[in-house]
Scaffold this motif. Structure first.
Motif, PDB file in Angstrom:
ATOM      1  N   THR A 290       0.827  -1.206   0.000  1.00 34.29           N
ATOM      2  CA  THR A 290       0.000   0.000   0.000  1.00 34.29           C
ATOM      3  C   THR A 290       0.854   1.246   0.000  1.00 34.29           C
ATOM      4  O   THR A 290       0.598   2.204  -0.723  1.00 34.29           O
ATOM      5  N   ARG A 291       1.910   1.213   0.838  1.00 30.72           N
ATOM      6  CA  ARG A 291       2.802   2.363   0.882  1.00 30.72           C
ATOM      7  C   ARG A 291       3.508   2.565  -0.454  1.00 30.72           C
ATOM      8  O   ARG A 291       3.724   3.694  -0.891  1.00 30.72           O
ATOM      9  N   GLY A 292       3.862   1.414  -1.094  1.00 32.36           N
ATOM     10  CA  GLY A 292       4.521   1.530  -2.393  1.00 32.36           C
ATOM     11  C   GLY A 292       3.617   2.174  -3.420  1.00 32.36           C
ATOM     12  O   GLY A 292       4.024   3.064  -4.165  1.00 32.36           O
ATOM     13  N   VAL A 293       2.330   1.750  -3.417  1.00 38.27           N
ATOM     14  CA  VAL A 293       1.386   2.346  -4.353  1.00 38.27           C
ATOM     15  C   VAL A 293       1.190   3.813  -4.037  1.00 38.27           C
ATOM     16  O   VAL A 293       1.183   4.679  -4.908  1.00 38.27           O
ATOM     17  N   ALA A 294       1.075   4.116  -2.739  1.00 34.20           N
ATOM     18  CA  ALA A 294       0.885   5.512  -2.346  1.00 34.20           C
ATOM     19  C   ALA A 294       2.070   6.362  -2.747  1.00 34.20           C
ATOM     20  O   ALA A 294       1.917   7.499  -3.206  1.00 34.20           O
ATOM     21  N   ALA A 295       3.286   5.772  -2.578  1.00 32.78           N
ATOM     22  CA  ALA A 295       4.487   6.526  -2.935  1.00 32.78           C
ATOM     23  C   ALA A 295       4.490   6.848  -4.415  1.00 32.78           C
ATOM     24  O   ALA A 295       4.846   7.947  -4.827  1.00 32.78           O
ATOM     25  N   GLU A 296       4.066   5.851  -5.227  1.00 29.57           N
ATOM     26  CA  GLU A 296       4.035   6.104  -6.659  1.00 29.57           C
ATOM     27  C   GLU A 296       3.014   7.189  -7.003  1.00 29.57           C
ATOM     28  O   GLU A 296       3.241   8.034  -7.853  1.00 29.57           O
ATOM     29  N   GLU A 297       1.871   7.169  -6.303  1.00 26.95           N
ATOM     30  CA  GLU A 297       0.815   8.114  -6.618  1.00 26.95           C
ATOM     31  C   GLU A 297       1.171   9.546  -6.220  1.00 26.95           C
ATOM     32  O   GLU A 297       0.570  10.494  -6.714  1.00 26.95           O
ATOM     33  N   THR A 298       2.153   9.698  -5.314  1.00 25.00           N
ATOM     34  CA  THR A 298       2.528  11.052  -4.905  1.00 25.00           C
ATOM     35  C   THR A 298       3.448  11.725  -5.909  1.00 25.00           C
ATOM     36  O   THR A 298       3.748  12.908  -5.770  1.00 25.00           O
ATOM     37  N   ILE A 299       3.945  10.992  -6.897  1.00 28.74           N
ATOM     38  CA  ILE A 299       4.803  11.583  -7.931  1.00 28.74           C
ATOM     39  C   ILE A 299       3.903  12.151  -9.018  1.00 28.74           C
ATOM     40  O   ILE A 299       3.251  11.415  -9.763  1.00 28.74           O
ATOM     41  N   THR A 300       3.845  13.462  -9.096  1.00 32.16           N
ATOM     42  CA  THR A 300       2.949  14.127 -10.043  1.00 32.16           C
ATOM     43  C   THR A 300       3.403  13.868 -11.476  1.00 32.16           C
ATOM     44  O   THR A 300       4.559  14.118 -11.831  1.00 32.16           O
ATOM     45  N   SER A 301       2.508  13.413 -12.307  1.00 32.22           N
ATOM     46  CA  SER A 301       2.828  13.149 -13.702  1.00 32.22           C
ATOM     47  C   SER A 301       2.764  14.439 -14.509  1.00 32.22           C
ATOM     48  O   SER A 301       2.110  15.412 -14.105  1.00 32.22           O
ATOM     49  N   PRO A 302       3.418  14.470 -15.668  1.00 30.80           N
ATOM     50  CA  PRO A 302       3.279  15.648 -16.535  1.00 30.80           C
ATOM     51  C   PRO A 302       1.832  15.965 -16.889  1.00 30.80           C
ATOM     52  O   PRO A 302       1.432  17.131 -16.924  1.00 30.80           O
ATOM     53  N   ARG A 303       1.026  14.921 -17.131  1.00 30.69           N
ATOM     54  CA  ARG A 303      -0.379  15.182 -17.459  1.00 30.69           C
ATOM     55  C   ARG A 303      -1.094  15.865 -16.301  1.00 30.69           C
ATOM     56  O   ARG A 303      -1.875  16.808 -16.504  1.00 30.69           O
ATOM     57  N   SER A 304      -0.804  15.418 -15.074  1.00 26.74           N
ATOM     58  CA  SER A 304      -1.447  16.050 -13.922  1.00 26.74           C
ATOM     59  C   SER A 304      -0.966  17.475 -13.736  1.00 26.74           C
ATOM     60  O   SER A 304      -1.733  18.352 -13.322  1.00 26.74           O
ATOM     61  N   GLU A 305       0.298  17.728 -14.046  1.00 25.67           N
ATOM     62  CA  GLU A 305       0.874  19.056 -13.847  1.00 25.67           C
ATOM     63  C   GLU A 305       0.464  20.030 -14.946  1.00 25.67           C
ATOM     64  O   GLU A 305       0.091  21.184 -14.663  1.00 25.67           O
ATOM     65  N   PHE A 306       0.537  19.584 -16.194  1.00 23.09           N
ATOM     66  CA  PHE A 306       0.353  20.506 -17.323  1.00 23.09           C
ATOM     67  C   PHE A 306      -0.974  20.327 -18.052  1.00 23.09           C
ATOM     68  O   PHE A 306      -1.326  21.148 -18.902  1.00 23.09           O
ATOM     69  N   GLY A 307      -1.681  19.217 -17.762  1.00 15.90           N
ATOM     70  CA  GLY A 307      -2.934  18.953 -18.466  1.00 15.90           C
ATOM     71  C   GLY A 307      -2.741  18.229 -19.776  1.00 15.90           C
ATOM     72  O   GLY A 307      -3.701  18.054 -20.536  1.00 15.90           O
ATOM     73  N   HIS A 308      -1.525  17.804 -20.069  1.00 17.59           N
ATOM     74  CA  HIS A 308      -1.248  17.064 -21.309  1.00 17.59           C
ATOM     75  C   HIS A 308       0.055  16.295 -21.133  1.00 17.59           C
ATOM     76  O   HIS A 308       0.837  16.565 -20.203  1.00 17.59           O
ATOM     77  N   GLU A 309       0.303  15.344 -22.011  1.00 20.39           N
ATOM     78  CA  GLU A 309       1.567  14.611 -22.001  1.00 20.39           C
ATOM     79  C   GLU A 309       2.648  15.451 -22.682  1.00 20.39           C
ATOM     80  O   GLU A 309       2.357  16.272 -23.564  1.00 20.39           O
ATOM     81  N   ILE A 310       3.877  15.230 -22.272  1.00 26.34           N
ATOM     82  CA  ILE A 310       4.991  15.859 -22.977  1.00 26.34           C
ATOM     83  C   ILE A 310       5.090  15.232 -24.366  1.00 26.34           C
ATOM     84  O   ILE A 310       5.220  14.016 -24.496  1.00 26.34           O
TER      85      ILE A 310
END
Length: 743
Positions: A23-43
């Protein structure tokens, strides 16, 4: 009876712990903001670019979220923006980062180590890899792919990524922040995506140098270059330096190492062999992933000869410089059909068919290239670390004994190989005469007309990691006397190839594809002997020598200037042979002092008036200039110097030649104004300017009569380089007696 329940409870506890860890591993992965989450699109999505401000905010967020990454400011740009660098490695390595940096520096410097010590350090250390992009900001792929690569490294949990993080320290840097901000904003200015274009950039994408910012790494004239060089040659000493560019040769997707011959003769051969290894690893990975269209060697014009570029200056420091040139544009484009690129060969093992090409594909190719390099560095960590030591040790040994560098001119001066009895050739070593030996060192003597410029040359060497000594008292070498304060650069040091390249003329061989073919030009036709370019006087010392020398700590400092006295004082003299004398003239004339240029030698004379002495003392302290008081006004013809209203022609979008001209004017404190098309169209130039400089480019076509009228009414046009063609243009009846001697 109690055994079974205890075992069950233990098993239940272990399962609960495993679930908690998962669970912690999944949570740790989910805390890394993806480019899509940050910018609204993929690089790499169509019609979209991220600017530098957005990149900086995102990387700082990732550094807070991930224990694999920190962000460090390495300097400031010419426009004042912070230059950031991501440092990515395992959490365990981050805790020992300074130790690993010291290992990398110690092995690169190769001083005071035995082979056994170096091998032990190589086993302990971590491979250091520098990856950059965006130096040429209109090549937008370079900076954008860094965003994808950083996210990939901080978020992925596959075995290869974890191994790379354990074995390597990756330094990732967008190297032209000003340009990235300007170009991305320019592209995104249109609200309708299909109308977005990189065409028509309003200014240079580096304040002064534009595209030439990749010609500055031997001289460090630009703030960005100085920051990058401080990381490469004074702090981190990466074994691999990877510089992303675009675009690829027609019909291909990417040019990748290995490079074509010739390589510079001062380089250690291990630079070339290791470069070939890494190039092969890159091509193999592309083939494994089915990514075709990657060419090398004969597929492009790129070589390892020239100094001065971000990926080429490292060769002269025993580092493996990588260059890729890749297609890609946020606006979809076409990969064209070129017949010669559809047949596989060793320099293009997997062709790519013609197709519509998306920016996302270029991002994926770039990430693959980065992964291939990092995978190689991980698998060959100790070899890379020991290799940079061995090359440094080789350089120290060559600089400590008689050594001859084979060049075309040297070889041919000794005659061709001699034929002996059976027709076999015997090596002719007659070119290895004592006077043709490589220098053991160079002495930049204190008693030369422009020692202040020599100090700037010395600092260019220091910025590139060269050890420089200075004499604490007068000394003699080879029956010549040298004054205290002279600089000494000995070649028995790890970066010896760079020293030789800065002092000796380059001797590029004749290069023909086949007998009777026209010569194949070098990739870059400029000379790179900085001592020649700066007019520095020095002596080559061929035998071992020593003296009262101390290492220059930090930057070399100009000697203190002084102002002598005379009774009475009519004024002061100072030489114009020192480039920095123009700083003094501009400050003095600008502050109302009376300054004369005295013929025939151009010595400057400053008339004494209230406050003059105080100004000169301040100038002497700040510049190192010498001012000599005299009791009478010199009895020579001359003329008074007055402020000149200078204009610099700037074509729409900016000019590299004009940019360098602006930097020189600013460095020597000449006031100037830009002359653009609006000013030319308005005319009446004489009311605004005394001199208009046109550097590098042909004269503007807007209102050509304005320039003619400007000259007729007493104005001066200073044409430099190709712009001298202004004299022959029919629409500009300047009637200047100028012809192209090269035509």
């Amino acid at each position: 009876m109690l055994t079974r329940p205890i075992r069950i409870r233990k098993l239940a506890a272990l399962l609960a712990l495993a679930a908690l860890i998962a669970t912690r591993g999944v949570a740790a992965e989910e805390t890394i903001t993806s480019p899509r989450s940050e910018f609204g699109h993929e690089i790499g999505d169509d019609y979209l670019l991220v600017n530098y401000s957005q990149l900086t905010a995102y990387w700082n967020k990732l550094a807070r979220e991930s224990d694999r990454m920190t962000v460090e400011e390495i300097g400031r740009t010419e426009e004042g923006r912070p230059m950031i660098m991501a440092i990515i490695t395992s959490p365990e390595n981050h805790r020992r980062l300074e130790r690993y940096r010291n290992i990398a520096a110690g092995l690169a410097r190769a001083k005071g180590l035995t082979d056994e010590m170096a091998q032990a350090m190589a086993r302990e250390g971590k491979a250091v890899v520098w990856i950059d992009g965006g130096l040429h900001a209109n090549e937008v792929l370079g900076a954008q792919q860094l965003i994808a690569t950083v996210y990939n490294l901080v978020s992925s949990r596959d075995a290869e990524t974890l191994r790379i993080l354990d074995d390597t320290i990756t330094l990732i840097c967008p190297v032209n922040p000003d340009g990235m901000e300007m170009v991305s904003n320019w592209y995104m200015r249109e609200s309708k995506p299909e109308r977005r274009s990189l065409a028509g950039l309003p200014q240079l994408y580096q304040k002064y140098a534009g595209h030439d910012n990749n010609r500055d790494f031997y001289m460090s004239a630009l703030a960005e270059t100085r920051a990058i060089n401080s990381v490469l040659y004074r702090k981190w000493f990466p074994e691999i330096v990877y510089d992303h560019h675009q675009s690829a040769p027609a019909g291909t997707v990417m040019f990748s190492p290995p490079f074509r011959d010739p390589f510079n003769y001062t380089l250690d051969p291990m630079v070339i062999t290791t470069l070939d290894e890494i190039g092969a690893a890159m091509h193999t990975r592309f083939a494994e992933e089915g990514k075709g269209g990657v060419t090398s060697r004969s597929g492009g014009m790129y070589s390892t000869w020239w100094n001065g570029g971000l990926r080429t200056t490292p060769y002269f420091h025993n580092m493996i410089g990588l260059l890729t040139e890749t297609i890609g544009n946020p606006t979809p484009m076409e990969l064209p059909f070129v017949a010669s690129t559809q047949l596989p060969r060793s320099d293009l093992p997997l062709p790519a068919p013609p197709q519509t090409w998306r920016f996302r594909q270029s991002i994926e190719y770039s990430v693959t290239a980065n992964r291939a390099v990092l995978d190689y560095a991980s698998r060959n960590r100790d070899r890379l670390l020991y290799g940079i030591y061995r090359m440094g040790r080789n350089a120290i040994e060559r600089g400590s004994r008689d050594n001859w560098t084979a060049t075309p001119a040297a070889i041919t001066s000794g005659g061709a190989a001699r034929k002996i009895g059976s027709g076999l050739a015997a090596a002719d070593t007659s070119w290895k005469t004592p006077e043709r030996r490589d220098a053991r060192g160079y002495i930049v003597t204190r008693n030369q007309p422009d020692f202040l410029t020599a100090v700037k040359f010395v600092n260019a060497l220091i910025n590139c990691g060269i050890d420089v000594d200075q004499a604490t008292e007068d000394f003699s070498v080879a029956d010549r006397r040298y004054p205290r304060g002279s600089y000494v650069i000995r070649t028995a040091q790890a970066f010896r190839p760079h020293i030789l390249d800065m002092f000796e003329p380059q001797d590029h061989p004749n290069d023909f594809a086949f007998a009777g073919a026209p010569p194949t030009p070098p990739y870059d036709g400029a000379g790179w002997t900085l001592a020649f370019q700066m007019g520095v006087r020095f002596d080559r010392i061929l035998d071992a020598f020593d003296g009262p020398f101390v290492r220059v700590d930090g930057a070399a400092r100009p000697p203190a200037g002084s102002v002598s006295t005379a009774a009475p004082t009519a004024g002061y003299l100072f030489s114009h042979e020192t480039n920095d004398s123009f700083i003094a003239v501009n400050r003095l004339v600008g502050s109302g002092e009376t300054v004369f240029w005295i013929n025939p030698d151009g010595t400057h004379f400053i008339a004494e008036q209230k406050g003059t002495a105080a100004k000169l003392k301040k100038l002497a302290a700040e510049t190192g200039l010498q001012f000599d008081a005299v009791s009478s006004v010199p009895d020579r013809s001359g003329f008074r110097l007055r402020p000149v209203r200078v204009g610099v022609w700037e074509r729409p979008g900016g000019s590299v030649a004009a940019g360098w001209t602006r930097l020189i004017l600013e460095n020597f404190e000449f006031p100037y104004r830009a002359v653009d098309t609006a000013i030319l169209r308005a005319g009446n130039l004489n009311a605004q300017f005394d001199v208009i400089i046109i550097a590098g480019d042909d004269a503007p076509s807007d209102n050509p009569g304005a320039l003619s009228l400007f000259m007729e009414q007493g104005g001066t046009i200073l044409a430099i380089g190709k712009s001298t063609a202004v004299a022959a243009r029919p629409e500009l009846p300047l009637k200047a007696p100028i012809e192209n001697a090269l035509a």
